[in-house]
Design an enzyme around this catalytic site. Structure first.
Site, PDB file in Angstrom:
ATOM      1  N   GLY A  11       0.785  -1.231   0.000  1.00 20.20           N
ATOM      2  CA  GLY A  11       0.000   0.000   0.000  1.00 20.20           C
ATOM      3  C   GLY A  11       0.814   1.277   0.000  1.00 20.20           C
ATOM      4  O   GLY A  11       0.337   2.308   0.464  1.00 20.20           O
ATOM      5  N   SER A  12       2.044   1.235  -0.576  1.00 19.08           N
ATOM      6  CA  SER A  12       2.798   2.495  -0.601  1.00 19.08           C
ATOM      7  C   SER A  12       2.137   3.493  -1.554  1.00 19.08           C
ATOM      8  O   SER A  12       2.159   4.703  -1.296  1.00 19.08           O
ATOM      9  CB  SER A  12       4.263   2.253  -0.953  1.00 19.08           C
ATOM     10  OG  SER A  12       4.406   1.830  -2.276  1.00 19.08           O
ATOM     11  N   ASN A  13       1.523   3.018  -2.631  1.00 11.04           N
ATOM     12  CA  ASN A  13       0.791   3.945  -3.511  1.00 11.04           C
ATOM     13  C   ASN A  13      -0.465   4.467  -2.829  1.00 11.04           C
ATOM     14  O   ASN A  13      -0.819   5.638  -2.988  1.00 11.04           O
ATOM     15  CB  ASN A  13       0.433   3.269  -4.840  1.00 11.04           C
ATOM     16  CG  ASN A  13       1.591   3.273  -5.809  1.00 11.04           C
ATOM     17  OD1 ASN A  13       1.912   4.297  -6.391  1.00 11.04           O
ATOM     18  ND2 ASN A  13       2.249   2.125  -5.969  1.00 11.04           N
ATOM     19  N   LEU A  87      -8.734  -9.469 -11.438  1.00  3.65           N
ATOM     20  CA  LEU A  87      -9.159  -8.808 -12.684  1.00  3.65           C
ATOM     21  C   LEU A  87     -10.498  -8.110 -12.443  1.00  3.65           C
ATOM     22  O   LEU A  87     -11.402  -8.664 -11.812  1.00  3.65           O
ATOM     23  CB  LEU A  87      -9.290  -9.843 -13.803  1.00  3.65           C
ATOM     24  CG  LEU A  87      -9.594  -9.274 -15.203  1.00  3.65           C
ATOM     25  CD1 LEU A  87      -8.448  -8.384 -15.690  1.00  3.65           C
ATOM     26  CD2 LEU A  87      -9.830 -10.402 -16.203  1.00  3.65           C
ATOM     27  N   ILE A  88     -10.609  -6.886 -12.924  1.00  2.84           N
ATOM     28  CA  ILE A  88     -11.848  -6.114 -12.731  1.00  2.84           C
ATOM     29  C   ILE A  88     -12.896  -6.611 -13.726  1.00  2.84           C
ATOM     30  O   ILE A  88     -12.665  -6.605 -14.937  1.00  2.84           O
ATOM     31  CB  ILE A  88     -11.567  -4.595 -12.953  1.00  2.84           C
ATOM     32  CG1 ILE A  88     -10.503  -4.104 -11.971  1.00  2.84           C
ATOM     33  CG2 ILE A  88     -12.840  -3.774 -12.820  1.00  2.84           C
ATOM     34  CD1 ILE A  88     -10.861  -4.236 -10.500  1.00  2.84           C
ATOM     35  N   ASN A 102      -5.208   2.547 -13.261  1.00  4.67           N
ATOM     36  CA  ASN A 102      -4.247   1.589 -12.718  1.00  4.67           C
ATOM     37  C   ASN A 102      -2.857   2.184 -12.866  1.00  4.67           C
ATOM     38  O   ASN A 102      -2.614   3.002 -13.748  1.00  4.67           O
ATOM     39  CB  ASN A 102      -4.324   0.262 -13.493  1.00  4.67           C
ATOM     40  CG  ASN A 102      -3.371  -0.780 -12.942  1.00  4.67           C
ATOM     41  OD1 ASN A 102      -3.248  -0.944 -11.721  1.00  4.67           O
ATOM     42  ND2 ASN A 102      -2.676  -1.487 -13.822  1.00  4.67           N
ATOM     43  N   HIS A 104       1.062   0.980 -13.538  1.00  4.34           N
ATOM     44  CA  HIS A 104       1.862  -0.164 -13.975  1.00  4.34           C
ATOM     45  C   HIS A 104       3.334   0.228 -13.885  1.00  4.34           C
ATOM     46  O   HIS A 104       3.712   1.322 -14.326  1.00  4.34           O
ATOM     47  CB  HIS A 104       1.487  -0.536 -15.412  1.00  4.34           C
ATOM     48  CG  HIS A 104       2.161  -1.782 -15.877  1.00  4.34           C
ATOM     49  ND1 HIS A 104       1.728  -3.037 -15.533  1.00  4.34           N
ATOM     50  CD2 HIS A 104       3.273  -1.955 -16.634  1.00  4.34           C
ATOM     51  CE1 HIS A 104       2.534  -3.947 -16.063  1.00  4.34           C
ATOM     52  NE2 HIS A 104       3.483  -3.315 -16.736  1.00  4.34           N
ATOM     53  N   ASP A 145      -3.761  -4.053 -19.020  1.00  2.63           N
ATOM     54  CA  ASP A 145      -2.780  -3.013 -19.348  1.00  2.63           C
ATOM     55  C   ASP A 145      -2.921  -2.407 -20.744  1.00  2.63           C
ATOM     56  O   ASP A 145      -1.930  -1.946 -21.315  1.00  2.63           O
ATOM     57  CB  ASP A 145      -1.342  -3.566 -19.194  1.00  2.63           C
ATOM     58  CG  ASP A 145      -1.078  -4.131 -17.805  1.00  2.63           C
ATOM     59  OD1 ASP A 145      -1.645  -3.604 -16.837  1.00  2.63           O
ATOM     60  OD2 ASP A 145      -0.302  -5.096 -17.699  1.00  2.63           O
ATOM     61  N   GLU A 174       6.259   6.181  -9.269  1.00  4.59           N
ATOM     62  CA  GLU A 174       4.828   5.864  -9.104  1.00  4.59           C
ATOM     63  C   GLU A 174       4.189   6.800  -8.084  1.00  4.59           C
ATOM     64  O   GLU A 174       3.083   7.310  -8.287  1.00  4.59           O
ATOM     65  CB  GLU A 174       4.654   4.418  -8.628  1.00  4.59           C
ATOM     66  CG  GLU A 174       5.066   3.385  -9.651  1.00  4.59           C
ATOM     67  CD  GLU A 174       4.840   1.969  -9.139  1.00  4.59           C
ATOM     68  OE1 GLU A 174       3.851   1.729  -8.441  1.00  4.59           O
ATOM     69  OE2 GLU A 174       5.676   1.099  -9.447  1.00  4.59           O
TER      70      GLU A 174
HETATM   71  C1  GRF Z   1       3.340  -1.139  -7.598  1.00  5.04           C
HETATM   72  O1  GRF Z   1       4.602  -1.411  -8.092  1.00  5.04           O
HETATM   73  C2  GRF Z   1       2.377  -0.951  -8.742  1.00  5.04           C
HETATM   74  O2  GRF Z   1       2.980  -0.470  -9.880  1.00  5.04           O
HETATM   75  C3  GRF Z   1       1.892  -2.333  -9.003  1.00  5.04           C
HETATM   76  O3  GRF Z   1       1.826  -2.928  -7.737  1.00  5.04           O
HETATM   77  C4  GRF Z   1       2.741  -2.316  -6.841  1.00  5.04           C
HETATM   78  C5  GRF Z   1       1.992  -1.903  -5.619  1.00  5.04           C
HETATM   79  O4  GRF Z   1       2.856  -1.463  -4.613  1.00  5.04           O
HETATM   80  N1  GRF Z   1       0.692  -2.305  -9.792  1.00  5.04           N
HETATM   81  P1  GRF Z   1       2.276  -0.812  -3.306  1.00  5.04           P
HETATM   82  O5  GRF Z   1       1.378  -1.852  -2.631  1.00  5.04           O
HETATM   83  O6  GRF Z   1       1.516   0.415  -3.673  1.00  5.04           O
HETATM   84  O7  GRF Z   1       3.476  -0.518  -2.450  1.00  5.04           O
END
Ligand code: GRF
Length: 207
Positions: A11-13, A87-88, A102, A104, A145, A174
């Site tokens: 969950g870093s994003n 998959l959605i 999304n 990627h 994708d 990201e």
């Molecule tokens: C990220 O590298 C993203 O590109 C991919 O999954 C990873 C998720 O990382 N789709 P995080 O859980 O957000 O750290």
């Protein structure tokens, strides 16, 4: 704009998006975290940040009604996938036309498609000897994708880079471009010309 982040990993994003809403860099609210794994790091992160969590107890198709109910209760108008492993289904894509994004960890259309996720992507980039990689935010369609690209940022692959080194540097990218892409949607700056996403005007946060 009310965002649901769908994630199955650390969950870093999720964190970078939430942080951007709290600093004002992103004029939106994260109102829901959806996860396919109750033990995922993102679930813990969301709970401790006071964000509602919906865990999908199995496959998507058998649990879609419950998910849709949660999305309605929280009045979600955009879905951000961030390391979500299911998959959605087409029904959800039709409910949120061009409103599911999304991220990627490569420069799509290269190194995308079924089976291309996580470290597999970075290993493939290194094995191919590519000089560049990066991250792509794209709209989700019914395949893997292939939806319109919203934002992309390129970085160099450095001599001697391991897949892990590259993954770490791509992740930094990201965390920057996902909130920026969401801000473009929040400000209504993305328009679609067929299968192309066009930015009408650069936001202040763009660099
Ligand atoms: C990220 O590298 C993203 O590109 C991919 O999954 C990873 C998720 O990382 N789709 P995080 O859980 O957000 O750290």
């Amino acid at each position: 704009m009310r965002i649901a982040v769908f994630a199955s990993g650390g969950g870093s994003n999720f964190k970078s998006i939430l942080d951007a809403t709290r600093t004002g860099e992103l004029a939106a609210d994260v109102v829901l975290c959806v996860s396919s794994r109750p033990d995922a790091g993102v679930v813990e992160r969301a709970r401790s940040a006071g964000i509602a969590v919906h865990v999908i107890p199995g496959d998507m198709s058998g649990n879609l009604a419950g998910l849709i109910r949660s999305l309605r209760i929280h009045d979600v108008d955009l879905i951000a996938l961030a390391g979500f492993m299911l998959l959605i289904p087409p029904r959800l894509i039709r409910m949120f036309p061009d409103r599911i994004l999304n991220i990627h960890p490569a420069l799509l259309p290269d190194f995308g498609g079924k089976g291309m996720y996580g470290m597999r992507v970075h290993r493939a980039v290194i094995e191919r000897g590519s000089l560049h990689s990066g991250a792509t935010v794209h709209v989700v369609d019914e395949k893997y994708d292939t939806g319109p690209v919203v934002l992309q940022k390129k970085i160099d692959v450095l001599p001697g880079d391991s897949a892990e080194d590259l993954a770490a540097r791509v992740l930094v990218v990201e965390h920057k471009i996902y909130p920026q892409a969401l801000e473009l949607f929040a400000r209504g700056l993305i328009v679609f010309d067929g299968r192309k996403a066009i930015i009408n005007q650069r936001p202040d946060t763009q660099s």
